[in-house]
Design an enzyme around this catalytic site. Structure first.
Site, PDB file in Angstrom:
ATOM      1  N   HIS A  68      39.981  35.679  42.741  1.00  0.00           N
ATOM      2  CA  HIS A  68      38.849  34.861  42.304  1.00  0.00           C
ATOM      3  C   HIS A  68      39.090  33.379  42.576  1.00  0.00           C
ATOM      4  O   HIS A  68      38.181  32.654  42.973  1.00  0.00           O
ATOM      5  CB  HIS A  68      38.573  35.091  40.823  1.00  0.00           C
ATOM      6  CG  HIS A  68      37.875  36.377  40.538  1.00  0.00           C
ATOM      7  ND1 HIS A  68      37.510  36.766  39.272  1.00  0.00           N
ATOM      8  CD2 HIS A  68      37.449  37.367  41.366  1.00  0.00           C
ATOM      9  CE1 HIS A  68      36.905  37.940  39.328  1.00  0.00           C
ATOM     10  NE2 HIS A  68      36.861  38.330  40.589  1.00  0.00           N
ATOM     11  N   TYR A 108      30.474  34.217  35.388  1.00  0.00           N
ATOM     12  CA  TYR A 108      30.645  35.472  34.665  1.00  0.00           C
ATOM     13  C   TYR A 108      29.413  35.824  33.835  1.00  0.00           C
ATOM     14  O   TYR A 108      29.186  36.991  33.508  1.00  0.00           O
ATOM     15  CB  TYR A 108      31.881  35.401  33.773  1.00  0.00           C
ATOM     16  CG  TYR A 108      33.168  35.568  34.540  1.00  0.00           C
ATOM     17  CD1 TYR A 108      33.706  36.829  34.770  1.00  0.00           C
ATOM     18  CD2 TYR A 108      33.847  34.463  35.048  1.00  0.00           C
ATOM     19  CE1 TYR A 108      34.884  36.988  35.480  1.00  0.00           C
ATOM     20  CE2 TYR A 108      35.023  34.606  35.762  1.00  0.00           C
ATOM     21  CZ  TYR A 108      35.539  35.873  35.974  1.00  0.00           C
ATOM     22  OH  TYR A 108      36.708  36.029  36.684  1.00  0.00           O
ATOM     23  N   GLU A 111      42.359  32.454  35.103  1.00  0.00           N
ATOM     24  CA  GLU A 111      41.962  31.591  36.217  1.00  0.00           C
ATOM     25  C   GLU A 111      42.041  30.122  35.825  1.00  0.00           C
ATOM     26  O   GLU A 111      42.486  29.273  36.613  1.00  0.00           O
ATOM     27  CB  GLU A 111      40.560  31.978  36.686  1.00  0.00           C
ATOM     28  CG  GLU A 111      40.553  33.330  37.384  1.00  0.00           C
ATOM     29  CD  GLU A 111      39.203  34.032  37.366  1.00  0.00           C
ATOM     30  OE1 GLU A 111      38.178  33.352  37.134  1.00  0.00           O
ATOM     31  OE2 GLU A 111      39.183  35.259  37.553  1.00  0.00           O
ATOM     32  N   GLN A 130      40.331  36.317  53.851  1.00  0.00           N
ATOM     33  CA  GLN A 130      41.682  35.860  53.555  1.00  0.00           C
ATOM     34  C   GLN A 130      42.617  36.267  54.695  1.00  0.00           C
ATOM     35  O   GLN A 130      42.534  37.392  55.182  1.00  0.00           O
ATOM     36  CB  GLN A 130      42.205  36.470  52.243  1.00  0.00           C
ATOM     37  CG  GLN A 130      41.562  35.913  50.985  1.00  0.00           C
ATOM     38  CD  GLN A 130      40.178  36.452  50.721  1.00  0.00           C
ATOM     39  OE1 GLN A 130      39.901  37.617  50.991  1.00  0.00           O
ATOM     40  NE2 GLN A 130      39.285  35.606  50.214  1.00  0.00           N
ATOM     41  N   TYR A 131      43.467  35.316  55.104  1.00  0.00           N
ATOM     42  CA  TYR A 131      44.427  35.568  56.170  1.00  0.00           C
ATOM     43  C   TYR A 131      45.827  35.182  55.699  1.00  0.00           C
ATOM     44  O   TYR A 131      46.040  34.090  55.171  1.00  0.00           O
ATOM     45  CB  TYR A 131      44.065  34.785  57.430  1.00  0.00           C
ATOM     46  CG  TYR A 131      42.706  35.138  57.994  1.00  0.00           C
ATOM     47  CD1 TYR A 131      42.488  36.373  58.588  1.00  0.00           C
ATOM     48  CD2 TYR A 131      41.643  34.244  57.903  1.00  0.00           C
ATOM     49  CE1 TYR A 131      41.240  36.720  59.087  1.00  0.00           C
ATOM     50  CE2 TYR A 131      40.388  34.584  58.405  1.00  0.00           C
ATOM     51  CZ  TYR A 131      40.189  35.826  58.987  1.00  0.00           C
ATOM     52  OH  TYR A 131      38.951  36.161  59.477  1.00  0.00           O
TER      53      TYR A 131
END
Length: 312
Positions: free
Chosen positions: A98, A108, A150, A217-218
């Site tokens: 997240h 949320y 988070e 994402q890498y």
């Protein structure tokens, strides 16, 4: 529906909700995939801007719906079953992901509304006010724990979720194979490269030619040069009639039109900085969040973020 009367063991759930969730969890689990598929459909119809936050490739294959269904059911089970496996590692992994997408606490509320609405639509009359309230309690326990985790990660990294990016530039592209390209990045602000740990990734948003924006994402594939990091992108080829990956096809062929990359950051114990870096080749416009002013041809900026795979 008849609900058993029981006293909840040590649990975050209230005793009344514990009884209800214990009685209804098998039904919810049986329909979880349908519930989450309905949830995403309803939420995206009402909030199309969120399409840019979620990986639409995973939406198309159903992977995202299944992942959400599995997470919600597993979280509920560990609330009612003291012998269920710990959910902590899953919670942390979700929190890292997240953060890599820049998820904010207020989102949320939107998710909760449409997820609980989908539960009611799929299960119909079985969702009495008592049952609905119990599963709402489950959702908000889940959400509050994620929001707290988070927030802790953002605070630890001294990052404002609304302003999480740091400028980077692509200084080199390496064609590894016909379908794989590596991108070498360095900070554009003159400050040192943040600490990178094994398994860490950068989260990027790619603006596609049709105006859509998609996150990916890498993994960081190298930090051999201490002032630079490297990511490697493989083109995803479609199978069984499915189309090629939209983002990887564009990303693995920068000479055919890189657009901007962007995103926020995810953290481990020590968090690397969010990235903002220019496209390798091709026309690009600078953007930051919802603003997209034109930029000069020689310094088109894009945005990304560092993160990691979560605890191993």
């Amino acid at each position: 529906m008849t609900l058993p009367s029981q006293t909840a063991p040590s649990s975050l759930l209230s005793p009344s909700s514990h009884a209800v969730v214990s009685a209804t969890a098998p039904v919810v689990a049986q329909h979880a995939d349908e519930i989450t598929a309905r949830f995403y459909s309803n939420m995206f119809a009402a909030h199309p801007e969120l399409l840019r936050v979620f990986n639409q490739g995973n939406q198309a294959t159903g992977e995202q719906s299944k992942a959400l269904a599995g997470s919600v059911v597993a979280y509920a089970v560990q609330l009612i079953d003291p012998h269920a496996p710990s959910f902590d590692h899953v919670m942390r992994r979700i929190a890292y992901k997240h953060m890599s997408l820049g998820v904010r606490a207020e989102q949320y509320i939107v998710v909760g509304h449409y997820l609980l609405e989908a539960v009611g639509q799929v299960l119909g009359e079985a969702i009495t006010p008592e049952v609905g309230a119990a599963w709402e309690e489950v959702y908000w326990l889940f959400a509050v724990q994620l929001i707290g985790e988070e927030a802790r990660l953002y605070q630890h990294a001294a990052v404002d979720p609304a302003q999480p990016t740091r400028p980077y530039r692509i200084v080199k592209t390496i064609e590894e194979t016909a379908d794989v390209i590596s991108l070498v990045l360095e900070p554009a602000d003159g400050h040192p490269l943040p600490e990178i740990v094994p398994g860490q990734y950068v989260s990027v948003f790619v603006d596609l030619p049709d105006g859509d924006r998609q996150p990916r994402q890498y993994t960081v594939s190298s930090t051999a040069v201490g002032t630079r990091l490297q990511i490697t992108v493989r083109r995803v080829l479609g199978k069984n009639g499915a189309p090629n990956g939209r983002v990887s096809t564009l990303s693995a062929r920068p000479s055919q039109g890189w657009r901007h990359l962007g995103g926020q950051r995810a953290c481990r114990r020590s968090c690397a900085d969010a990235l903002r870096f220019p496209a390798a080749v091709g026309e690009c416009r600078r953007w930051h969040h919802d603003r997209a002013p034109d930029c000069g041809a020689h310094s088109p900026d894009t945005t990304a973020a560092t993160g990691d795979r979560g605890p191993r």
